[in-house]
Design a protein around this motif. Structure first.
Motif, mmCIF file in Angstrom:
data_model
loop_
_atom_site.group_PDB
_atom_site.id
_atom_site.type_symbol
_atom_site.label_atom_id
_atom_site.label_comp_id
_atom_site.label_asym_id
_atom_site.label_seq_id
_atom_site.Cartn_x
_atom_site.Cartn_y
_atom_site.Cartn_z
ATOM 1 N N LYS A 24 0.855 -1.177 0.000
ATOM 2 C CA LYS A 24 0.000 0.000 0.000
ATOM 3 C C LYS A 24 0.899 1.237 0.000
ATOM 4 O O LYS A 24 1.972 1.235 0.584
ATOM 5 N N ALA A 25 0.428 2.276 -0.665
ATOM 6 C CA ALA A 25 1.179 3.530 -0.681
ATOM 7 C C ALA A 25 0.209 4.691 -0.769
ATOM 8 O O ALA A 25 -0.730 4.659 -1.574
ATOM 9 N N GLY A 26 0.440 5.699 0.055
ATOM 10 C CA GLY A 26 -0.432 6.869 0.025
ATOM 11 C C GLY A 26 -0.190 7.734 -1.191
ATOM 12 O O GLY A 26 -1.121 8.116 -1.902
ATOM 13 N N LYS A 27 1.108 8.022 -1.483
ATOM 14 C CA LYS A 27 1.433 8.877 -2.624
ATOM 15 C C LYS A 27 2.815 8.504 -3.137
ATOM 16 O O LYS A 27 3.756 8.356 -2.365
ATOM 17 N N ILE A 28 2.927 8.336 -4.459
ATOM 18 C CA ILE A 28 4.204 8.008 -5.093
ATOM 19 C C ILE A 28 4.375 8.891 -6.324
ATOM 20 O O ILE A 28 3.433 9.097 -7.085
ATOM 21 N N ILE A 29 5.591 9.396 -6.500
ATOM 22 C CA ILE A 29 5.940 10.136 -7.718
ATOM 23 C C ILE A 29 7.054 9.360 -8.411
ATOM 24 O O ILE A 29 8.123 9.138 -7.839
ATOM 25 N N VAL A 30 6.807 8.922 -9.640
ATOM 26 C CA VAL A 30 7.779 8.187 -10.439
ATOM 27 C C VAL A 30 7.804 8.799 -11.826
ATOM 28 O O VAL A 30 6.773 8.868 -12.494
ATOM 29 N N ASN A 31 8.983 9.230 -12.255
ATOM 30 C CA ASN A 31 9.114 9.851 -13.572
ATOM 31 C C ASN A 31 8.094 10.976 -13.746
ATOM 32 O O ASN A 31 7.438 11.096 -14.776
ATOM 33 N N LYS A 32 7.949 11.783 -12.708
ATOM 34 C CA LYS A 32 7.076 12.953 -12.644
ATOM 35 C C LYS A 32 5.593 12.605 -12.577
ATOM 36 O O LYS A 32 4.769 13.509 -12.440
ATOM 37 N N ALA A 33 5.258 11.331 -12.693
ATOM 38 C CA ALA A 33 3.851 10.940 -12.612
ATOM 39 C C ALA A 33 3.466 10.761 -11.148
ATOM 40 O O ALA A 33 4.108 10.008 -10.414
ATOM 41 N N ALA A 34 2.403 11.465 -10.728
ATOM 42 C CA ALA A 34 1.944 11.399 -9.342
ATOM 43 C C ALA A 34 0.772 10.439 -9.240
ATOM 44 O O ALA A 34 -0.249 10.610 -9.906
ATOM 45 N N ILE A 35 0.916 9.405 -8.414
ATOM 46 C CA ILE A 35 -0.162 8.470 -8.172
ATOM 47 C C ILE A 35 -0.432 8.407 -6.673
ATOM 48 O O ILE A 35 0.432 8.744 -5.860
ATOM 49 N N SER A 36 -1.628 7.968 -6.309
ATOM 50 C CA SER A 36 -2.001 7.904 -4.901
ATOM 51 C C SER A 36 -2.859 6.671 -4.657
ATOM 52 O O SER A 36 -3.379 6.056 -5.595
ATOM 53 N N ASP A 37 -2.982 6.329 -3.383
ATOM 54 C CA ASP A 37 -3.823 5.207 -2.961
ATOM 55 C C ASP A 37 -3.503 3.928 -3.735
ATOM 56 O O ASP A 37 -4.400 3.217 -4.194
ATOM 57 N N LEU A 38 -2.224 3.651 -3.865
ATOM 58 C CA LEU A 38 -1.808 2.434 -4.557
ATOM 59 C C LEU A 38 -2.061 1.217 -3.671
ATOM 60 O O LEU A 38 -1.720 1.203 -2.492
ATOM 61 N N GLN A 39 -2.659 0.190 -4.259
ATOM 62 C CA GLN A 39 -2.855 -1.082 -3.582
ATOM 63 C C GLN A 39 -2.606 -2.206 -4.587
ATOM 64 O O GLN A 39 -3.131 -2.167 -5.701
ATOM 65 N N LEU A 40 -1.770 -3.156 -4.186
ATOM 66 C CA LEU A 40 -1.509 -4.265 -5.089
ATOM 67 C C LEU A 40 -1.204 -5.525 -4.284
ATOM 68 O O LEU A 40 -0.714 -5.477 -3.155
#
Length: 684
Positions: free
Chosen positions: A411-427
């Protein structure tokens, strides 16, 4: 009877007194230095290198049996220059004699001062720490055994109890020691200097207090704490541990717990705590600051870790793990077992991380234009995705992944990878027999959601993968701006995409890409292209006349792109767009390997804003648009042949005489033939 006892006591005391006198007097009559040359000769013969003791040997027998010497030196093998392999400035040991009769060892002093070990590795790979082995004596004739020899103990058998009643060490220490490692092939030199070690309360029944310090490449390192009691059954039972480590004036680590049965079926239970420190400062102190470059120079300044560790020969567990890295807080756990075929379960939960901050800084982009050769000619630049110099494709061994059994959640609240901002990651990821399943995964990004599943298969020599993704209400404009720094498309995106691919390098993956899907954008615009103006004003739209200077754009209410992919070529036959003044259909392909496009756009004008969703056919002159070129530099041009054909047909078939001619039943079937002839004339 009393007299007998009296004389026995007197005799016994006399014998003891005589022994004491002998022990006191013997050192005055026995000169160990007489045997020093013989000792040096024997050691030199056994090691194959020079050995000498610079000072006189000193011996004492009562009340302590002691030996002391100074300036010991053990040289290098042939082919190695000085410094010597081992030097000891001074050494002294004192052991109480009488307790030895009861199998008790009482050491008053064990001190080694100024020991120095120099390890050298030659350019040819030879090292000075490899000792020559003396030639073995001829084997004696085998004697027939009358009975089988007793079985040798195995590793699993417990160690026998030491034949020692008591162990007491008063003063054990090493001071001003040093270890130097010289690698001539690599041209490096590493040093451990100012090494000091002190042990207190050394015994079987009490915790052993220890303290050691040194300088590693002139950086301070210290370790202190307590171990034990170890008990009389060495290697058995439970041994408490409490250790703290200080290093480089930054790092502070503590370990507290216990080790059970270290010699057989060892188990550990430890609490690990790393206090906050600056990893960047540690790297700078070790001279590694220039080797680890990050895009953000202010990262790696705060790092801390706590966790509980449990392990034995069959399993290992990490629980209550907490890691802090700058502004990232991470909770984690890990369970591992079956080490021959690893079975791993993990959980990972982090609040936020900007991965881009920790990546290497972006260097100046290399020129991709053709470079002149020494003869003045230009060499063509390599195609996108291709290397300028051919190299053999390396085969990756996936054996370890095939053996892995994995079950993890992240789980991740907020991730920035290669300038792309994503949130609420669940896998959730699971793996067995070389098949890794990412099912399900979900995340929020750019006001929309992305969800789906994926698969990565390494059963064969060439890995394969697939992905099934659903995208809902994603705003494409900020995504393209962050990823490509381009303002080319706007709108709310919904999509369903299913793709398969094979290989483990980008070129092969693109060549094997296949699948299908549909992308639908609503209430958006194509920025940089004015399709309505291309239809209404061909000269201005295609750069043949002056334009207004405003950035062109094509607004649309819906852009639907159904596609299929095969061998890296994405094809669409029914792409459609509806806008206030225009309807269009597009067909063509995009080659991911060559990074080229080839499309034909067929527009139809709409006279008014009414009926944007209707199916009414509109008439009038339309200018089809051809799109070609590369991904980075697409070219738009009018399909003038189609325009000419349309105009010619209108001129011919709008003529009153021609209309009347083709209204006749016997001529009407030839209308399509005439139009085909007109088209053939234009093509020629």
């Amino acid at each position: 009877m009393n007299k007998v006892i009296k004389w026995i006591l007197i005799g016994g005391l006399g014998i003891v007194g005589l022994l004491i006198v002998i022990l006191l007097v013997v050192p005055f009559f026995v000169d160990l230095n007489t045997y020093k040359p013989l000792m040096e000769e024997k050691v030199a013969a056994a090691t194959g290198r020079t050995f000498q003791i610079g000072s006189d040997l000193k011996l004492s027998l009562f009340p302590w049996a002691g030996v002391s010497f100074s300036d010991l030196e053990l040289g290098n093998p042939k082919g190695f220059e000085k410094p010597a392999f081992l030097k000891i400035k001074s050494f002294e040991v004192r052991v109480k004699l009488l307790p030895l009769l009861k199998k008790d060892i009482e050491v008053q002093k064990f001190i080694a001062s100024g020991p120095q070990v120099t390890l050298i590795k030659h350019r040819d790979g030879r090292t000075n720490w490899q000792f020559s082995t003396p030639k073995a004596a001829p084997a004696a004739p085998a004697v027939k055994q009358k009975s089988p020899a007793p079985a040798q103990p195995t590793v699993d058998q417990p160690l026998a109890e030491l034949p020692i009643g008591k162990l007491v060490v008063g003063d054990f220490g090493i001071d001003q020691g040093a270890i130097v490692y010289i690698d001539e092939a690599a041209g490096t030199r590493r040093e451990v200097t100012d090494f000091n070690l002190s042990l207190k309360n050394v015994s079987f029944d009490n915790p052993v207090q220890f303290k050691t310090s040194a300088r590693l490449d002139n950086q301070p390192v210290a370790l202190e704490g307590s171990v034990g009691p170890v008990g009389r059954d060495i290697g058995k039972g439970t041994i408490p541990i409490d250790i703290s480590i200080q290093a480089f004036e930054e790092l502070n680590v503590s370990l507290a717990g216990k080790v059970t049965n270290p010699a057989q079926n060892p188990k550990i239970e430890l609490a690990l705590a790393v206090k906050p420190f600056s990893a960047k400062a540690v790297m700078n102190r070790l001279g590694l600051g220039n080797t680890v470059q990050t895009a953000d120079p202010d990262v790696l300044k705060t790092l801390s870790l706590t966790a509980n560790l449990k392990a034995d020969q069959t399993a290992a567990t990490v629980s209550e793990g907490k890691l802090t890295l700058d502004d990232t807080d991470m909770d984690f756990s890990l369970n591992a077992s079956q080490f021959d075929r690893p079975k791993i379960a993990f959980t990972l939960d982090l609040n936020q991380i900007d991965v881009d901050r920790y990546l290497p800084p972006q260097s100046t982009a290399r020129k991709t234009t053709s470079q002149p050769t020494p003869g003045g000619e230009k060499q063509p630049s390599p195609k996108a995705g291709q290397s300028s110099t051919p190299s053999a494709q390396k085969t990756i061994d996936y054996t370890a992944l095939r053996q892995l059994v994995l079950d993890g959640k992240m789980k991740a609240g907020k991730i920035i990878v290669n300038k792309a901002a994503i949130s609420d990651l669940q896998l959730t990821v699971k793996a067995q027999n070389g098949v890794f399943r990412l099912d399900p995964f979900s995340l929020n990004a750019y006001q929309g959601t992305i969800a789906g599943s994926g698969l990565f298969n390494v059963k064969g020599t060439v890995p394969s993968s697939s992905i099934d993704t659903q995208i809902s209400n994603l705003q494409v404009a900020p995504l393209l701006k962050d990823q490509m720094d381009k303002d080319i498309l706007e709108g709310t995106t919904n999509a369903e995409i299913k793709l398969k691919m094979a290989g483990d390098d980008p070129n092969r993956i693109k060549r094997t890409l296949s699948g299908e899907g549909e992308i639908r954008l609503t209430d958006g615009a194509i920025v940089g292209v004015d399709l309505p103006n291309m239809v209404r004003n061909t000269k201005a739209a295609f750069g043949l006349a002056e334009t207004s200077g405003e950035k062109p754009r094509t607004d649309f209410t819906e852009l639907k792109i159904p596609f299929s992919a095969a061998k890296g070529v994405i094809t669409t036959q029914q792409t459609s767009m509806s806008s206030p003044f225009l309807r269009l259909l597009a067909a063509g392909s995009a080659d991911l390997v060559e990074e080229t496009v080839d499309f034909r756009i067929e527009p139809k004008l709409v006279g008014t804003m009414k009926g944007q969703g209707d199916t009414t056919q509109y008439t009038g002159l339309v200018v089809p648009v051809l799109v070609s070129g590369s991904f980075s530099d697409p070219k738009f041009r009018p399909d003038l042949k189609s325009v000419a054909q349309q105009q010619l047909e209108e001129k011919v078939f709008e003529n009153e005489k021609v209309k009347k001619l083709f209204e006749k039943e016997e001529v009407k079937p030839y209308e399509d033939t005439v139009k085909g002839l007109l088209k053939g004339v234009l093509n020629n």
